[in-house]
Enzyme design. Structure first.
Site, mmCIF file in Angstrom:
data_model
loop_
_atom_site.group_PDB
_atom_site.id
_atom_site.type_symbol
_atom_site.label_atom_id
_atom_site.label_comp_id
_atom_site.label_asym_id
_atom_site.label_seq_id
_atom_site.Cartn_x
_atom_site.Cartn_y
_atom_site.Cartn_z
ATOM 1 N N ARG A 160 6.984 -11.531 5.017
ATOM 2 C CA ARG A 160 6.611 -11.350 6.416
ATOM 3 C C ARG A 160 7.195 -12.485 7.239
ATOM 4 O O ARG A 160 7.182 -13.638 6.814
ATOM 5 C CB ARG A 160 5.082 -11.327 6.572
ATOM 6 C CG ARG A 160 4.430 -10.206 5.788
ATOM 7 C CD ARG A 160 2.919 -10.250 5.890
ATOM 8 N NE ARG A 160 2.301 -9.280 4.995
ATOM 9 C CZ ARG A 160 0.989 -9.173 4.806
ATOM 10 N NH1 ARG A 160 0.162 -9.969 5.456
ATOM 11 N NH2 ARG A 160 0.510 -8.272 3.966
ATOM 12 N N CYS A 191 0.787 -1.235 0.000
ATOM 13 C CA CYS A 191 0.000 0.000 0.000
ATOM 14 C C CYS A 191 0.826 1.296 0.000
ATOM 15 O O CYS A 191 0.475 2.235 -0.737
ATOM 16 C CB CYS A 191 -1.020 0.002 1.130
ATOM 17 S SG CYS A 191 -0.570 -0.869 2.628
ATOM 18 N N LYS A 209 -12.627 -3.926 8.271
ATOM 19 C CA LYS A 209 -12.576 -4.687 7.027
ATOM 20 C C LYS A 209 -13.733 -5.670 6.931
ATOM 21 O O LYS A 209 -14.353 -6.040 7.937
ATOM 22 C CB LYS A 209 -11.253 -5.436 6.910
ATOM 23 C CG LYS A 209 -10.980 -6.420 8.047
ATOM 24 C CD LYS A 209 -9.675 -7.173 7.845
ATOM 25 C CE LYS A 209 -9.405 -8.116 9.017
ATOM 26 N NZ LYS A 209 -8.311 -9.048 8.760
ATOM 27 N N GLN A 266 0.564 -11.117 -3.107
ATOM 28 C CA GLN A 266 -0.815 -10.684 -2.870
ATOM 29 C C GLN A 266 -1.464 -10.263 -4.182
ATOM 30 O O GLN A 266 -0.829 -9.603 -5.007
ATOM 31 C CB GLN A 266 -0.843 -9.484 -1.917
ATOM 32 C CG GLN A 266 -0.549 -9.817 -0.468
ATOM 33 C CD GLN A 266 -0.685 -8.578 0.397
ATOM 34 O OE1 GLN A 266 -0.075 -7.552 0.124
ATOM 35 N NE2 GLN A 266 -1.488 -8.673 1.436
ATOM 36 N N HIS A 271 -5.766 -1.167 -4.697
ATOM 37 C CA HIS A 271 -6.162 -0.011 -3.896
ATOM 38 C C HIS A 271 -7.012 0.902 -4.746
ATOM 39 O O HIS A 271 -6.677 1.181 -5.897
ATOM 40 C CB HIS A 271 -4.931 0.720 -3.356
ATOM 41 C CG HIS A 271 -4.123 -0.120 -2.411
ATOM 42 N ND1 HIS A 271 -3.028 -0.856 -2.835
ATOM 43 C CD2 HIS A 271 -4.278 -0.381 -1.097
ATOM 44 C CE1 HIS A 271 -2.530 -1.512 -1.800
ATOM 45 N NE2 HIS A 271 -3.266 -1.249 -0.735
ATOM 46 N N HIS A 328 -8.407 -0.740 0.588
ATOM 47 C CA HIS A 328 -7.471 -1.843 0.357
ATOM 48 C C HIS A 328 -8.304 -3.077 0.025
ATOM 49 O O HIS A 328 -9.328 -3.319 0.660
ATOM 50 C CB HIS A 328 -6.641 -2.146 1.602
ATOM 51 C CG HIS A 328 -5.941 -0.965 2.188
ATOM 52 N ND1 HIS A 328 -4.574 -0.824 2.160
ATOM 53 C CD2 HIS A 328 -6.412 0.132 2.849
ATOM 54 C CE1 HIS A 328 -4.231 0.299 2.775
ATOM 55 N NE2 HIS A 328 -5.334 0.896 3.205
ATOM 56 N N ASP A 356 -3.248 -7.775 -4.915
ATOM 57 C CA ASP A 356 -3.534 -6.539 -4.194
ATOM 58 C C ASP A 356 -4.187 -5.498 -5.095
ATOM 59 O O ASP A 356 -3.957 -5.473 -6.308
ATOM 60 C CB ASP A 356 -2.216 -5.969 -3.652
ATOM 61 C CG ASP A 356 -2.386 -5.340 -2.292
ATOM 62 O OD1 ASP A 356 -3.531 -5.151 -1.864
ATOM 63 O OD2 ASP A 356 -1.359 -5.043 -1.655
#
Length: 659
Positions: free
Chosen positions: A374, A345, A476, A392, A396, A522, A394
């Site tokens: 991670r 992000c 979320k 991910q 946004h 997100h 991902d």
């Protein structure tokens, strides 16, 4: 002498009848008065003002009361917890000197952690299970006592239960003055309860496994022996569960990943780091191609961002304050500290901030298949499901306040469509609210939470609240899919964020000519490619639908006379975009077919003299079914139709109000 009015309390029964009873009476005694001895004997718990309690609990205030029998998920949880205590008693009796740690009920059963001088063995499990059956047959009363912390400490000190003493120290530091103890036939445990009234309530149970577990999950603390088990209301339910467990073992993605040549993990490279083999990479490409095409169709733009960034970026984002334990150590480059990214992000925000923005540009929808890293404890790593490096899916979205509802609804529509394409049409939806540690104002948190709830209601989707499970920067929506074995997997998430835009000074010029702060959403549909792939392997047991299969067709020759036509067929199929292998080995046809079936290839094309003469192919399915010989063009049309079925079926299931 008659009882004073002050000695009586009012009890409201399920039919709204109100009775008066003596203050301090046990709940079980009230049930005997109301239900009669025979029916009351069937009750195992009581629900007081909606909360499950022991039958022995004393009633001291006006309340509602309801008998609870051996049925329902909440009672199953209590059954399993009580069975865990029975297991601990059996272990203590069979293995003197064992120290007990914790023994909770969990999603599919229970476990108990023990400190013992050696590891338990499968033979030990058989002995423990036999002793548990003996304890159950004795129908031992399970007794609860409320005692002071000092009395509890004295009892556990006498028993040498060092782990319980440590738990008592923690409770004392929290200001707790008294605790509840549960025991049966000399066995004693520190526990909140509730529990079943006696061990005879337990009938169907099984010890299922052994593992090591650090005390409190800390690698610096003692290694304990963990025994897993499960329990059900009856033997039929237990047997059905054990069958599902065996089926899950057959579907284990780690085993199938190796057998089908999909992926591996190499200790020389590092645990939790996945090597994608050619066949696994072929599936990944199919997933990613669909993902990109669907995003482009829905108005997203693709981004690519670096794998590391200056450490200060993660200070601004808040990750160093709230996510430090999951991040890898910094590295120094040219005297500046850099850190490998755990999230994408901040990079997308940097793209946004690269120039001035206008309200006319919104919504901005940016997506990236971004690889992040991670730290996960070694003991938690699990094939593709828990890794240290993953990609991910991902995205946004940056939008104005008036666009927020529409964007969340569009994301929900896209999420459910994508999940259906992959074969998942059952799921549970949760709204995760503000955690204990968070950034931003409570007002913005409430606005974000309300936006998520309103979008779900507008889509006609029911949901549950998952309190305190939001991320540090916002609430979320979590969507947990269910696979063919009815297991839940966390994949999709949608997060509304008012906080990071403020922290990074994001703005746009509003219609009124004044600078305003955008709202950031997100969003991930699959969560991570690695984990989603693992779920797919287990859901399909490696027999992927045609469009996802690493090898869609294998061409098999009967004799070497068929080699030329077989190569021609394979080339035509490859030229049309299908994933094809050709087997020209001088082996018996039966062996070639069996090997292709073991590799779960959807279609085998057998090429012999008849096929050469008539310029046709003879398809055979991995199930063993054979199709009539057909021209190659007709076979390719069959493949195209089958590949498109998943997309067409998913599109037909779209909710009418989202069209």
């Amino acid at each position: 002498m008659e009882n004073s009015r002050f000695d009586l309390i009012k009890i409201t029964l399920p039919d709204k009848t109100v009775i008066e009873v003596l203050k301090g009476i046990a709940a079980g005694e009230v049930l005997e008065q109301v239900l009669g001895d025979r029916e009351a004997e069937k009750a195992v718990l009581v629900r007081i003002d909606g909360v499950l309690r022991d039958l022995s609990v004393s009633l001291t205030d006006d309340c509602s009361i309801e008998a609870v029998f051996l049925e329902g998920d909440d009672v199953l949880h209590v059954l399993r917890h009580t069975t865990a205590h029975v297991m601990a008693q059996a272990v203590k009796e069979l293995f003197p000197g064992t120290r007990i740690a914790i023994g909770p009920a969990i999603a599919n059963g229970f476990y108990y952690d023990f400190g013992y001088e050696r590891g338990f063995t499968p033979d030990d499990l058989d002995k423990i299970e036999a002793r548990m059956r003996e304890i159950v047959s004795r129908a031992l009363p399970v007794e609860r006592r409320e005692v002071s912390l000092s009395e509890a400490r004295a009892q556990f000190l006498a028993l040498g239960e060092v782990f319980k003493l440590e738990l008592l120290d923690e409770l004392e530091a929290q200001g707790v003055e008294s605790v509840s103890l549960y025991g049966q036939d000399g066995f004693l445990d520190l526990c909140r309860g509730p529990h079943l009234p006696h061990t005879g309530c337990i009938s169907a149970f099984k010890l299922t496994g052994l593992a090591g577990a650090y005390w409190k999950g800390d690698e610096k603390r003692p290694m304990l022996q963990r025994i897993y088990g499960t329990a059900f209301f009856d033997q039929k339910e237990l047997e059905a569960y054990l069958e599902r467990v065996e089926e899950a073992k057959r579907r284990d993605h780690r085993y199938l990943g190796k057998e089908l040549g999909l992926f591996s993990v190499d200790e020389e490279i590092g645990p939790g780091l996945i090597l994608w083999h050619p066949r696994g990479a072929a599936v990944r490409k199919a997933i990613e191609d669909f993902w990109r095409d669907e995003h482009m169709r829905r108005g997203y733009s693709l981004l690519y961002t670096p794998h590391i960034a200056r450490r200060d970026l993660w200070k601004t984002s808040g990750h160093l304050d709230f996510y430090r334990d999951s991040m890898y150590a910094p590295m120094e480059i040219d005297g500046v500290a850099y850190q490998i990214k755990p999230m994408n992000c901040p990079f997308h925000i940097a793209v946004y901030n690269s120039r001035r923005r206008s309200y006319r540009e919104f919504p901005l929808r940016w997506c990236e298949l971004g690889t992040v890293y991670r730290y996960e404890r070694a003991g938690t790593l699990h094939g593709l499901m828990r890794v240290r490096g993953f990609t991910q899916d991902d995205a946004h979205i940056f939008c104005r306040a008036d666009q927020l509802q529409g964007e969340i609804r569009e994301i929900l529509d896209m999420t459910l469509y994508v999940l259906r394409v992959f074969g998942f049409d059952r799921y549970d939806v949760y709204v995760s609210t503000r955690p204990e540690k968070y950034v931003g104002s409570e007002e913005n948190w409430e606005r974000a939470t309300s936006a998520l709830k309103d979008a779900l209601k507008a889509q006609g989707l029911s949901y549950e609240i998952d309190p305190g499970e939001g991320v540090f920067y916002g609430p979320k929506i979590d969507i947990k899919i269910k696979d063919c074995l009815d297991r839940s997997w966390q994949c999709s998430t949608i997060q509304v964020d008012f906080n990071l835009p403020e922290r990074f000074g994001m703005c746009f010029m509003g219609e009124d000519g004044q600078p305003k702060t955008p709202i950031m959403i997100h969003r991930a549909l699959m969560g991570s490619i690695e984990r989603f792939f693992g779920v797919l392997i287990e859901h399909y047991a490696g027999a992927f639908p045609l469009w996802l299969s690493p090898v869609q067709v294998v061409v098999l020759t009967v004799t070497d006379r068929a080699d030329a036509w077989a190569r021609s067929v394979a080339d035509r199929l490859k030229g049309t975009g299908f994933r094809v292998e050709i087997d020209l080995r001088n082996e018996k046809l039966g062996k070639k077919i069996r090997e292709a079936q073991l590799m779960k290839v959807p279609y085998m094309l057998v090429i012999g003299d008849k096929e050469i003469e008539n310029k046709v192919v003879s398809p055979r399915l991995r199930s063993g079914e054979t199709l009539p010989a057909m021209e190659l063009d007709d076979f390719m049309a069959l493949l195209v139709k089958e590949c498109g079925t998943a997309f067409a079926d998913a599109a037909r299931q779209r909710r009418p109000d989202t069209d």
